[in-house]
Design a protein around this motif. Structure first.
Motif, PDB file in Angstrom:
ATOM      1  N   GLY A  50       0.802  -1.218   0.000  1.00  0.00           N
ATOM      2  CA  GLY A  50       0.000   0.000   0.000  1.00  0.00           C
ATOM      3  C   GLY A  50       0.828   1.258   0.000  1.00  0.00           C
ATOM      4  N   ASP A  51       2.073   1.155  -0.493  1.00  0.00           N
ATOM      5  CA  ASP A  51       2.960   2.311  -0.557  1.00  0.00           C
ATOM      6  C   ASP A  51       2.681   3.066  -1.851  1.00  0.00           C
ATOM      7  OD1 ASP A  51       5.007   4.130  -0.588  1.00  0.00           O
ATOM      8  OD2 ASP A  51       6.642   2.660  -0.544  1.00  0.00           O
ATOM      9  N   ARG A  52       1.780   4.050  -1.774  1.00  0.00           N
ATOM     10  CA  ARG A  52       1.360   4.747  -2.983  1.00  0.00           C
ATOM     11  C   ARG A  52       2.517   5.527  -3.613  1.00  0.00           C
ATOM     12  NH1 ARG A  52      -4.141   5.575  -3.359  1.00  0.00           N
ATOM     13  NH2 ARG A  52      -3.644   6.391  -5.430  1.00  0.00           N
ATOM     14  N   SER A  53       3.306   6.183  -2.784  1.00  0.00           N
ATOM     15  CA  SER A  53       4.439   6.935  -3.319  1.00  0.00           C
ATOM     16  C   SER A  53       5.481   5.999  -3.914  1.00  0.00           C
ATOM     17  CB  SER A  53       5.076   7.791  -2.219  1.00  0.00           C
ATOM     18  OG  SER A  53       4.176   8.776  -1.777  1.00  0.00           O
ATOM     19  N   GLY A  54       5.715   4.867  -3.236  1.00  0.00           N
ATOM     20  CA  GLY A  54       6.655   3.895  -3.767  1.00  0.00           C
ATOM     21  C   GLY A  54       6.183   3.317  -5.091  1.00  0.00           C
ATOM     22  N   GLU A  55       4.875   3.105  -5.198  1.00  0.00           N
ATOM     23  CA  GLU A  55       4.306   2.590  -6.446  1.00  0.00           C
ATOM     24  C   GLU A  55       4.513   3.590  -7.580  1.00  0.00           C
ATOM     25  OE1 GLU A  55      -0.052   1.279  -8.257  1.00  0.00           O
ATOM     26  OE2 GLU A  55       0.233   1.444  -6.091  1.00  0.00           O
ATOM     27  N   LEU A  56       4.277   4.878  -7.287  1.00  0.00           N
ATOM     28  CA  LEU A  56       4.482   5.907  -8.302  1.00  0.00           C
ATOM     29  C   LEU A  56       5.945   5.965  -8.719  1.00  0.00           C
ATOM     30  CD1 LEU A  56       3.514   8.292  -9.984  1.00  0.00           C
ATOM     31  CD2 LEU A  56       3.846   9.753  -7.972  1.00  0.00           C
ATOM     32  N   THR A  57       6.846   5.871  -7.739  1.00  0.00           N
ATOM     33  CA  THR A  57       8.274   5.893  -8.047  1.00  0.00           C
ATOM     34  C   THR A  57       8.659   4.731  -8.939  1.00  0.00           C
ATOM     35  OG1 THR A  57       8.800   6.988  -5.951  1.00  0.00           O
ATOM     36  CG2 THR A  57      10.583   5.804  -7.040  1.00  0.00           C
ATOM     37  N   ALA A  58       8.154   3.535  -8.605  1.00  0.00           N
ATOM     38  CA  ALA A  58       8.481   2.353  -9.404  1.00  0.00           C
ATOM     39  C   ALA A  58       7.953   2.500 -10.828  1.00  0.00           C
ATOM     40  CB  ALA A  58       7.906   1.105  -8.738  1.00  0.00           C
ATOM     41  N   ARG A  59       6.753   3.025 -10.966  1.00  0.00           N
ATOM     42  CA  ARG A  59       6.197   3.209 -12.307  1.00  0.00           C
ATOM     43  C   ARG A  59       7.037   4.214 -13.101  1.00  0.00           C
ATOM     44  NH1 ARG A  59       1.384   0.827 -13.102  1.00  0.00           N
ATOM     45  NH2 ARG A  59       0.128   0.236 -11.274  1.00  0.00           N
ATOM     46  N   LEU A  60       7.472   5.265 -12.444  1.00  0.00           N
ATOM     47  CA  LEU A  60       8.323   6.245 -13.109  1.00  0.00           C
ATOM     48  C   LEU A  60       9.646   5.622 -13.531  1.00  0.00           C
ATOM     49  CD1 LEU A  60       7.715   9.401 -10.900  1.00  0.00           C
ATOM     50  CD2 LEU A  60       7.064   9.106 -13.289  1.00  0.00           C
ATOM     51  N   ASN A  61      10.197   4.769 -12.666  1.00  0.00           N
ATOM     52  CA  ASN A  61      11.449   4.096 -13.009  1.00  0.00           C
ATOM     53  C   ASN A  61      11.276   3.242 -14.256  1.00  0.00           C
ATOM     54  OD1 ASN A  61      12.937   5.189 -10.917  1.00  0.00           O
ATOM     55  ND2 ASN A  61      12.597   3.467  -9.534  1.00  0.00           N
ATOM     56  N   VAL A  62      10.218   2.461 -14.292  1.00  0.00           N
ATOM     57  CA  VAL A  62       9.961   1.598 -15.448  1.00  0.00           C
ATOM     58  C   VAL A  62       9.744   2.455 -16.699  1.00  0.00           C
ATOM     59  CG1 VAL A  62       8.336  -0.039 -16.465  1.00  0.00           C
ATOM     60  CG2 VAL A  62       9.037  -0.312 -14.077  1.00  0.00           C
ATOM     61  N   SER A  63       8.946   3.503 -16.549  1.00  0.00           N
ATOM     62  CA  SER A  63       8.644   4.359 -17.682  1.00  0.00           C
ATOM     63  C   SER A  63       9.899   5.032 -18.228  1.00  0.00           C
ATOM     64  CB  SER A  63       7.619   5.417 -17.263  1.00  0.00           C
ATOM     65  OG  SER A  63       7.395   6.344 -18.297  1.00  0.00           O
ATOM     66  N   ASP A  64      10.734   5.546 -17.318  1.00  0.00           N
ATOM     67  CA  ASP A  64      11.932   6.245 -17.764  1.00  0.00           C
ATOM     68  C   ASP A  64      12.959   5.289 -18.374  1.00  0.00           C
ATOM     69  OD1 ASP A  64      10.660   8.434 -16.409  1.00  0.00           O
ATOM     70  OD2 ASP A  64      12.627   9.394 -16.363  1.00  0.00           O
ATOM     71  N   LEU A  65      13.001   4.063 -17.846  1.00  0.00           N
ATOM     72  CA  LEU A  65      13.896   3.083 -18.463  1.00  0.00           C
ATOM     73  C   LEU A  65      13.459   2.821 -19.902  1.00  0.00           C
ATOM     74  CD1 LEU A  65      14.570   0.490 -15.596  1.00  0.00           C
ATOM     75  CD2 LEU A  65      16.292   1.757 -16.892  1.00  0.00           C
ATOM     76  N   GLN A  66      12.162   2.682 -20.088  1.00  0.00           N
ATOM     77  CA  GLN A  66      11.657   2.493 -21.456  1.00  0.00           C
ATOM     78  C   GLN A  66      12.008   3.690 -22.334  1.00  0.00           C
ATOM     79  OE1 GLN A  66       7.485   1.450 -21.620  1.00  0.00           O
ATOM     80  NE2 GLN A  66       7.595   0.339 -19.700  1.00  0.00           N
ATOM     81  N   MET A  67      11.806   4.881 -21.785  1.00  0.00           N
ATOM     82  CA  MET A  67      12.050   6.092 -22.552  1.00  0.00           C
ATOM     83  C   MET A  67      13.530   6.242 -22.886  1.00  0.00           C
ATOM     84  SD  MET A  67      11.203  10.003 -21.419  1.00  0.00           S
ATOM     85  CE  MET A  67      12.300   9.857 -20.007  1.00  0.00           C
TER      86      MET A  67
END
Length: 576
Positions: free
Chosen positions: A336-353
């Motif tokens: 339930g770590d909402r901020s951690g979830e957002l960070t992880a999604r950003l990491n995945v997204s930026d790696l793709q980018m």
């Protein structure tokens, strides 16, 4: 009957000395059921019972019995007992976040000790004063600012804490109490750290370390090494920080404390990340991850995966980086770590980018982009040299720059520069969430509400405010004594007129006004502006990972480096 009460109280005291507080409480409660006419015995029961409830984190009960003890000792003129009760009451109020009231109690403790010429009592009161102001500063300073740059209210409280600790040290040196000096040096070092006086912090922690070694206190020694490492981080002395954390790790292993061992590995991993020794950083983060999994610490496991993903990104191990980013995302969702979830999604997204890859989170398959075929299998990007943090070269990873560099076939951006820029951008919005609870058992953060003023009331509000004041007045009396018509455990049947006179005086004091109204009036003034706050149940304590240090390390790194990043940026050579 008298002996029976005393025997029960002595057994309760024995159990509390071996830290069996629950059983101790049972015996003290039984002693009060039997009852006693001996006011000294009753005062001792109140004091011990309050301390036992304090250790059990039942602070409302602790407050109740320390207040009973204060009422009894003040009525009977027992100044030493009053000083002790005031100190205990102040400590309990501090933990509850009621700092202004705690200050009143600490001042009373100090005044009595000075009046009696009690040096030990003065030192204890000064130490308690320091703890109150230190706790007050910590309770409001975690706003994303760097130590030394907190609001003036915080800095004032911390400066007062340092002054009281220093005054305590003067007396402890005079009394040659080395153990007490060690405790104060540790707290003083932590206060200097928050004030941004990192050299003074290190000097204090070095003294703490020396005294801990004198007494063979390996737990205190480990804490001192950890605090020294934290100070070194802010001073930019990363190699020295790594040495201190390594010594803390060895002590944790000697103590066979897996959770503390994992914390040291976590700190070491991030320190070697700052040193850009990513292979060694990964080694320590994997050790942290192993222990977190063994202890079923999912929060710590998520932090380890996050750290591993960042380190692998810096090395160009993109498949591994994506694996840990996905694992971090999975754990963040689970906890339930909402901020951690957002960070992880950003990491995945930026790696793709950055990599130009399409990534499927359903089957964890990486499909390569033809333009960066050479990077797909984790080949390490070319690095002409190993940078120190003092000469770190950074550039912003905007989409335009990413595309421009990809078109020129550059992979260097995924090394030193990319990692720290990603780190600073991704985590800036979750600093507060990463911070750990500052003190175990702390139940609430107090907000101060302004007192009502009749002159500020709008027409028609006066009857309501008078009604409110009347209702709250009754609540204040309940908070001050809470004894009803008697002090629990006090037997009133006595054949001796002198004893009956004292008992009647005590009983009267609980029904009418308590002695020395000036002291309690000061407490009432402190309480007057926070009645509504007292109504609420305290929020649940913040949950942090068992294997994550109290000071979240990535948050510490970002705060320490935030001001230095622009200075470290260089003009990149034009592409040919």
């Amino acid at each position: 009957m008298e002996a029976s009460c005393l025997d029960l109280a002595l057994e309760g005291e024995r159990l509390c000395k071996v830290e069996d507080y629950s059983a101790g409480v049972s015996f003290f409660e039984a002693a009060m059921q039997v009852g006693t006419e001996d006011l000294q015995v009753l005062s001792a029961i109140y004091s011990q019972l309050g301390n036992a409830y304090f250790h059990l984190h039942d602070y409302s009960k602790a407050l109740e019995f320390h207040h009973h003890d204060l009422t009894l000792t003040r009525t009977t003129g027992d100044q030493l007992g009053e000083a002790k009760a005031s100190g205990n009451l102040g400590n309990t109020l501090k933990v509850l976040g009621r700092f202004d009231e705690a200050v009143v109690c600490c001042q009373r403790h100090l005044d009595i000790a000075k009046e009696l010429g009690d040096k030990v009592g003065q030192a204890r009161a000064l130490y308690n004063f320091g703890n109150v102001y230190h706790a007050k500063g910590k309770s409001i300073c975690w706003s994303g600012a760097e130590p030394g740059d907190f609001p003036e209210e915080v800095m004032t409280a911390l400066r007062k804490a340092a002054e009281y600790y220093e005054a305590n040290l003067c007396i402890m040196k005079e009394l040659r109490d080395r153990a007490a000096q060690g405790r104060t040096y540790g707290n003083l070092g932590n206060t200097y750290y928050l004030l941004g006086n990192f050299r003074d912090a290190m000097a204090s922690h070095e003294q703490r370390l020396l005294i801990a070694k004198e007494f063979g206190d390996r737990s205190a020694e480990r804490r001192a090494y950890c605090n020294l490492g934290n100070a070194c981080i802010f001073l930019g002395e990363f190699e020295r920080a790594a040495e201190h954390y390594w010594k803390a790790l060895q002590l944790a292993r000697q103590l066979k404390d897996l959770a503390v061992e994992a914390q040291a590995c976590y700190s070491l991993g991030n320190t070697y990340t700052l040193l850009q020794d990513y292979e060694r950083a990964i080694d320590y983060h994997l050790k942290h991850l192993d222990i977190a999994q063994y202890l079923n610490d999912r929060i710590g496991e998520g932090r380890a995966c996050w750290s591993l993903g960042n380190a692998h990104t810096a090395l160009g191990n993109h498949d591994q980086a994506m694996h840990f980013a996905e694992k971090h995302l999975e754990i963040a969702k689970e906890t339930g770590d909402r901020s951690g979830e957002l960070t992880a999604r950003l990491n995945v997204s930026d790696l793709q980018m950055v990599l130009g890859l399409s990534y499927s989170t359903n089957n964890s398959v990486l499909s390569e982009n033809k333009e960066i075929d050479n990077n797909l299998h984790g080949a390490r990007p070319r690095m002409s040299r190993r940078h120190s943090m003092e000469n770190l070269e950074l550039m912003k990873l905007t989409p335009d720059k990413i595309n421009a560099n990809l078109n020129h076939g550059s992979t260097d951006m995924l090394g030193d520069e990319g990692f720290f820029d990603l780190l600073s951008r991704f985590q800036s919005n979750r600093m507060d969430d990463q911070r750990c609870a500052l003190q175990d058992g702390r139940t609430e953060r107090v907000s101060v509400y302004p007192a009502f003023s009749e002159s500020a009331a709008s027409p028609g509000q006066e009857p309501f405010l008078r009604l409110l004041a009347s209702a709250q007045g009754r609540r204040l009396d309940e908070q001050r004594a809470g004894t009803g018509n008697s002090l629990p455990g006090l037997r009133t049947l006595s054949e001796h007129s002198s004893r009956q006179m004292i008992l009647s005086q005590v009983m009267a004091s609980t029904d009418a006004t308590e002695p020395d109204d000036q002291f309690f009036d000061m407490l009432v003034k402190c309480q007057g502006s926070r009645l509504d706050d007292q109504r609420c149940a305290p929020p649940p304590p913040f949950t942090r990972g068992l294997t994550v240090p109290d000071e979240d390390f990535f948050s510490l790194i970002i705060r320490s480096q935030a001001k230095r990043m622009d200075e470290q940026r260089v003009t990149l050579p034009s592409c040919r």
